[in-house]
Design a protein around this motif. Structure first.
Motif, PDB file in Angstrom:
ATOM      1  N   SER A  75       0.873  -1.172   0.000  1.00  9.82           N
ATOM      2  CA  SER A  75       0.000   0.000   0.000  1.00  9.82           C
ATOM      3  C   SER A  75       0.912   1.224   0.000  1.00  9.82           C
ATOM      4  CB  SER A  75      -0.907   0.004   1.236  1.00  9.82           C
ATOM      5  OG  SER A  75      -0.144   0.303   2.385  1.00  9.82           O
ATOM      6  N   THR A  76       0.428   2.328  -0.512  1.00  9.98           N
ATOM      7  CA  THR A  76       1.245   3.540  -0.543  1.00  9.98           C
ATOM      8  C   THR A  76       1.598   3.985   0.877  1.00  9.98           C
ATOM      9  OG1 THR A  76       0.295   4.179  -2.659  1.00  9.98           O
ATOM     10  CG2 THR A  76       1.283   5.944  -1.361  1.00  9.98           C
ATOM     11  N   ALA A  77       0.714   3.732   1.821  1.00 12.36           N
ATOM     12  CA  ALA A  77       0.973   4.092   3.219  1.00 12.36           C
ATOM     13  C   ALA A  77       2.165   3.321   3.792  1.00 12.36           C
ATOM     14  CB  ALA A  77      -0.285   3.834   4.059  1.00 12.36           C
ATOM     15  N   ASP A  78       2.348   2.081   3.347  1.00 16.86           N
ATOM     16  CA  ASP A  78       3.439   1.243   3.870  1.00 16.86           C
ATOM     17  C   ASP A  78       4.735   1.373   3.079  1.00 16.86           C
ATOM     18  OD1 ASP A  78       1.898   0.128   5.902  1.00 16.86           O
ATOM     19  OD2 ASP A  78       1.213  -1.542   4.652  1.00 16.86           O
ATOM     20  N   PHE A  79       4.660   1.962   1.912  1.00 17.03           N
ATOM     21  CA  PHE A  79       5.765   1.952   0.948  1.00 17.03           C
ATOM     22  C   PHE A  79       7.120   2.383   1.533  1.00 17.03           C
ATOM     23  CE2 PHE A  79       7.428   5.522  -1.835  1.00 17.03           C
ATOM     24  CZ  PHE A  79       8.446   4.789  -2.413  1.00 17.03           C
ATOM     25  N   SER A  80       7.185   3.568   2.146  1.00 13.83           N
ATOM     26  CA  SER A  80       8.484   4.076   2.608  1.00 13.83           C
ATOM     27  C   SER A  80       9.118   3.188   3.665  1.00 13.83           C
ATOM     28  CB  SER A  80       8.341   5.492   3.173  1.00 13.83           C
ATOM     29  OG  SER A  80       7.997   6.375   2.156  1.00 13.83           O
ATOM     30  N   THR A 129      -8.018   1.973  -1.870  1.00  6.40           N
ATOM     31  CA  THR A 129      -6.702   2.080  -1.231  1.00  6.40           C
ATOM     32  C   THR A 129      -5.657   2.367  -2.313  1.00  6.40           C
ATOM     33  OG1 THR A 129      -7.355   0.507   0.480  1.00  6.40           O
ATOM     34  CG2 THR A 129      -4.995   0.839   0.173  1.00  6.40           C
ATOM     35  N   ASP A 130      -4.708   3.225  -2.005  1.00  7.39           N
ATOM     36  CA  ASP A 130      -3.632   3.521  -2.957  1.00  7.39           C
ATOM     37  C   ASP A 130      -2.495   2.521  -2.787  1.00  7.39           C
ATOM     38  OD1 ASP A 130      -4.828   5.706  -4.097  1.00  7.39           O
ATOM     39  OD2 ASP A 130      -3.936   7.138  -2.703  1.00  7.39           O
ATOM     40  N   TYR A 131      -2.015   2.002  -3.908  1.00  7.13           N
ATOM     41  CA  TYR A 131      -0.905   1.050  -3.879  1.00  7.13           C
ATOM     42  C   TYR A 131       0.271   1.593  -4.690  1.00  7.13           C
ATOM     43  CZ  TYR A 131      -4.289  -2.085  -1.870  1.00  7.13           C
ATOM     44  OH  TYR A 131      -5.232  -2.632  -1.042  1.00  7.13           O
ATOM     45  N   THR A 132       1.454   1.208  -4.267  1.00  8.08           N
ATOM     46  CA  THR A 132       2.675   1.651  -4.932  1.00  8.08           C
ATOM     47  C   THR A 132       3.512   0.444  -5.323  1.00  8.08           C
ATOM     48  OG1 THR A 132       2.748   3.780  -3.776  1.00  8.08           O
ATOM     49  CG2 THR A 132       4.853   2.930  -4.576  1.00  8.08           C
ATOM     50  N   PHE A 133       4.088   0.493  -6.522  1.00  7.47           N
ATOM     51  CA  PHE A 133       5.094  -0.512  -6.880  1.00  7.47           C
ATOM     52  C   PHE A 133       6.433   0.207  -6.920  1.00  7.47           C
ATOM     53  CE2 PHE A 133       6.133   0.571 -11.312  1.00  7.47           C
ATOM     54  CZ  PHE A 133       5.012   1.304 -11.717  1.00  7.47           C
ATOM     55  N   PHE A 134       7.468  -0.481  -6.504  1.00  7.34           N
ATOM     56  CA  PHE A 134       8.783   0.161  -6.449  1.00  7.34           C
ATOM     57  C   PHE A 134       9.890  -0.866  -6.510  1.00  7.34           C
ATOM     58  CE2 PHE A 134       9.868  -0.929  -2.018  1.00  7.34           C
ATOM     59  CZ  PHE A 134       8.611  -1.238  -1.504  1.00  7.34           C
ATOM     60  N   LYS A 145       9.493   4.137  -8.795  1.00 10.16           N
ATOM     61  CA  LYS A 145       8.217   3.847  -8.147  1.00 10.16           C
ATOM     62  C   LYS A 145       7.075   4.310  -9.045  1.00 10.16           C
ATOM     63  CE  LYS A 145       8.144   8.207  -5.695  1.00 10.16           C
ATOM     64  NZ  LYS A 145       7.907   8.933  -4.457  1.00 10.16           N
ATOM     65  N   GLY A 146       5.915   3.758  -8.785  1.00 11.43           N
ATOM     66  CA  GLY A 146       4.738   4.142  -9.559  1.00 11.43           C
ATOM     67  C   GLY A 146       3.485   3.747  -8.808  1.00 11.43           C
ATOM     68  N   LYS A 147       2.376   4.099  -9.416  1.00 11.51           N
ATOM     69  CA  LYS A 147       1.089   3.922  -8.748  1.00 11.51           C
ATOM     70  C   LYS A 147       0.293   2.771  -9.348  1.00 11.51           C
ATOM     71  CE  LYS A 147      -3.161   6.404  -7.809  1.00 11.51           C
ATOM     72  NZ  LYS A 147      -4.068   7.487  -8.178  1.00 11.51           N
ATOM     73  N   ILE A 148      -0.372   2.029  -8.488  1.00 15.34           N
ATOM     74  CA  ILE A 148      -1.285   0.978  -8.944  1.00 15.34           C
ATOM     75  C   ILE A 148      -2.713   1.404  -8.580  1.00 15.34           C
ATOM     76  CG2 ILE A 148      -1.971  -1.443  -8.740  1.00 15.34           C
ATOM     77  CD1 ILE A 148       0.915  -2.034  -7.854  1.00 15.34           C
ATOM     78  N   SER A 149      -3.566   1.425  -9.572  1.00  8.70           N
ATOM     79  CA  SER A 149      -4.975   1.709  -9.329  1.00  8.70           C
ATOM     80  C   SER A 149      -5.750   0.402  -9.340  1.00  8.70           C
ATOM     81  CB  SER A 149      -5.534   2.627 -10.422  1.00  8.70           C
ATOM     82  OG  SER A 149      -4.792   3.814 -10.498  1.00  8.70           O
ATOM     83  N   VAL A 150      -6.548   0.200  -8.308  1.00 12.34           N
ATOM     84  CA  VAL A 150      -7.374  -1.006  -8.241  1.00 12.34           C
ATOM     85  C   VAL A 150      -8.758  -0.642  -8.744  1.00 12.34           C
ATOM     86  CG1 VAL A 150      -8.332  -2.774  -6.720  1.00 12.34           C
ATOM     87  CG2 VAL A 150      -6.030  -1.880  -6.307  1.00 12.34           C
ATOM     88  N   ILE A 151      -9.195  -1.367  -9.785  1.00 19.84           N
ATOM     89  CA  ILE A 151     -10.486  -1.045 -10.391  1.00 19.84           C
ATOM     90  C   ILE A 151     -11.431  -2.225 -10.310  1.00 19.84           C
ATOM     91  CG2 ILE A 151      -9.569   0.707 -11.945  1.00 19.84           C
ATOM     92  CD1 ILE A 151      -9.644  -1.435 -14.153  1.00 19.84           C
TER      93      ILE A 151
END
Ligand code: ZN
Length: 151
Positions: A75-80, A129-134, A145-151
């Protein structure tokens, strides 16, 4: 078979492969290079897919010790915090802390000319929820890094 016919058969096979790839929303191919960049900044994961497959190809020439790349999803919140903790896990663990439940999926670290793929269930993704790939190779996550959109 004449060469003329052979070339047509090959061409038809290539076109079919491209057609399937373009229409299969449950998988994606991403490239990474020696300039520390992914070929895409964002992609979508559809919950209508029970599983999703990512193929990562390192199109550069540098070794995985020098310019290794992987692809990690959180998740983007957990990414860093996952990225920072992963650095100390070392290359033997693909720079991902073992059994870190915040990691939804990750590939191994690869070097130039190599390719790897992962297939994972989409059940861990939640809409809204916002997700990040990195890339969790030390020093890469700030740029790769980039963004994953869940649809
Ligand atoms: Zn990298």
């Amino acid at each position: 078979m004449t060469n003329f016919k052979k070339s047509h058969v090959i061409l038809a096979a290539l076109l079919f492969t491209q057609y399937v790839a373009a229409n299969d929303k449950c998988k994606i191919s991403i490239e990474a290079n020696d300039a520390m960049a992914f070929s895409t900044k964002s992609f979508e994961v559809s919950k209508s897919c029970t599983s999703f497959e990512i193929t990562l190809t390192h199109v550069g020439k540098m070794t995985k010790q020098v310019m290794g790349h992987n692809l990690v999803i959180t998740s983007t919140a957990d990414f860093s915090s996952v990225a920072i903790k992963g650095m100390s896990a070392g290359i033997d663990n693909n720079y991902v802390t073992p059994n870190d439940e915040r990691v939804i999926a990750n590939t191994i670290v690869i070097g130039g000319g190599e390719s790897t793929s992962i297939k994972f269930p989409t059940g861990k993704f939640e809409k809204g929820t916002d997700y990040t790939f990195f890339c969790s190779f030390p020093g890469h996550y700030a740029i790769m890094k980039g963004k994953i959109s869940v649809i």
